[in-house]
Design an enzyme around this catalytic site. Sequence first.
Site, mmCIF file in Angstrom:
data_model
loop_
_atom_site.group_PDB
_atom_site.id
_atom_site.type_symbol
_atom_site.label_atom_id
_atom_site.label_comp_id
_atom_site.label_asym_id
_atom_site.label_seq_id
_atom_site.Cartn_x
_atom_site.Cartn_y
_atom_site.Cartn_z
ATOM 1 N N LYS A 155 0.832 -1.394 0.066
ATOM 2 C CA LYS A 155 0.039 0.020 -0.041
ATOM 3 C C LYS A 155 0.834 1.360 0.077
ATOM 4 O O LYS A 155 0.459 2.461 -0.436
ATOM 5 C CB LYS A 155 -0.898 0.234 1.065
ATOM 6 C CG LYS A 155 -2.051 -1.177 1.159
ATOM 7 C CD LYS A 155 -2.981 -1.009 2.457
ATOM 8 C CE LYS A 155 -4.017 -2.215 2.276
ATOM 9 N NZ LYS A 155 -5.177 -1.828 1.725
ATOM 10 N N ASP A 212 -10.045 2.268 1.800
ATOM 11 C CA ASP A 212 -9.995 1.630 2.942
ATOM 12 C C ASP A 212 -10.489 2.859 3.814
ATOM 13 O O ASP A 212 -11.370 2.244 4.801
ATOM 14 C CB ASP A 212 -8.624 1.213 3.355
ATOM 15 C CG ASP A 212 -8.330 0.032 2.562
ATOM 16 O OD1 ASP A 212 -9.072 -0.810 2.258
ATOM 17 O OD2 ASP A 212 -7.042 0.074 2.513
ATOM 18 N N GLY A 261 1.147 0.019 9.604
ATOM 19 C CA GLY A 261 1.353 -0.011 8.105
ATOM 20 C C GLY A 261 0.145 0.952 7.347
ATOM 21 O O GLY A 261 -0.263 1.607 7.871
ATOM 22 N N GLY A 262 -0.081 0.624 6.134
ATOM 23 C CA GLY A 262 -0.824 1.118 5.306
ATOM 24 C C GLY A 262 -2.179 1.237 5.622
ATOM 25 O O GLY A 262 -3.095 2.331 5.658
ATOM 26 N N MET A 263 -2.707 0.052 5.944
ATOM 27 C CA MET A 263 -4.262 -0.101 6.627
ATOM 28 C C MET A 263 -4.480 0.704 7.893
ATOM 29 O O MET A 263 -5.447 1.440 8.050
ATOM 30 C CB MET A 263 -4.842 -1.412 6.562
ATOM 31 C CG MET A 263 -5.905 -1.817 6.826
ATOM 32 S SD MET A 263 -7.080 -1.025 5.696
ATOM 33 C CE MET A 263 -8.583 -1.277 6.276
ATOM 34 N N GLY A 317 -0.976 -2.051 14.948
ATOM 35 C CA GLY A 317 -0.509 -2.011 13.474
ATOM 36 C C GLY A 317 0.008 -0.703 13.141
ATOM 37 O O GLY A 317 -0.465 0.245 13.744
#
Length: 272
Positions: free
Chosen positions: A69, A105, A130-132, A128
């Site tokens: 992502k 998202d 990251g991208g999400m 988390g």
Amino acid sequence: MPILNKDMTLCISLSARPSNNGTRFHNYLYDQLGLNWIYKAFAPTDLAQAIAGVRGLGIRGCAVSMPYKEDVIALVDAMDPSAKAIDSVNTIVNDGGRLTAYNTDYTAIEQLLERNAVPSESSVLLRGAGGMAKATAAALRDAGFKNVTIIARNEAAGRALADLYGFQWRGELGDATADMIINVTPIGMAGGAEAGSLSFPIEAVQAAKVVFDVVALPPETPLIKAGREAGKQVITGAEVATIQALEQFVLYTGIRPTDQQVRDAEAFVRAQ
């Protein structure tokens, strides 16, 4: 689905561990709407070459999943505000060789928080970075959530994400609990090394009011199962996947299916 032919429009997805959910969702709607389109999932061995293929072969749309992502940002021509605001991409649209990146998202998380009437004063543990996680953190911030803690072992990434949205960071879960727990890591994802693992301790599940896992495969992750067994309100990755895929479908085709068509597509995915 129409027979393969030279005039068919192709859309794809790129993921380290592809599933058939998006493929079934998109292809079902293509069939229902009489579109001469087809959707195929890929696990790229070279991301730059894969994106070059999207451009060079005239592939109309490309969904982007973990862990690509952020890596695809350098490979596109333009960033829609939905992706630029959070430096994370889950959708690429090809207009005559010009690649524009989007992020649906964020839209999915935003809609699910509203649909489930999660109070903005709730405390949140978001695991988390990251991208999400960026999309989720942005949606939380924009929905008015302030008491949010990012859980990430990578201190640089965790602190950066927390600082960006005015949240807190901690490296380990420890005995932390909150009103809502959200997993945005691959823990619990089918096919992964931690497919059978809980992303939060059972004590955190029992203390929470809302259990949210963005992992879409399997539909019932260990975290979601634990949440249901504990009688908690749950929000699943399958719900996230449906909304973000629907918004991708609209970006690719310019057509918004009816609510009934979307429900039928969901049912088709679940039945396979």
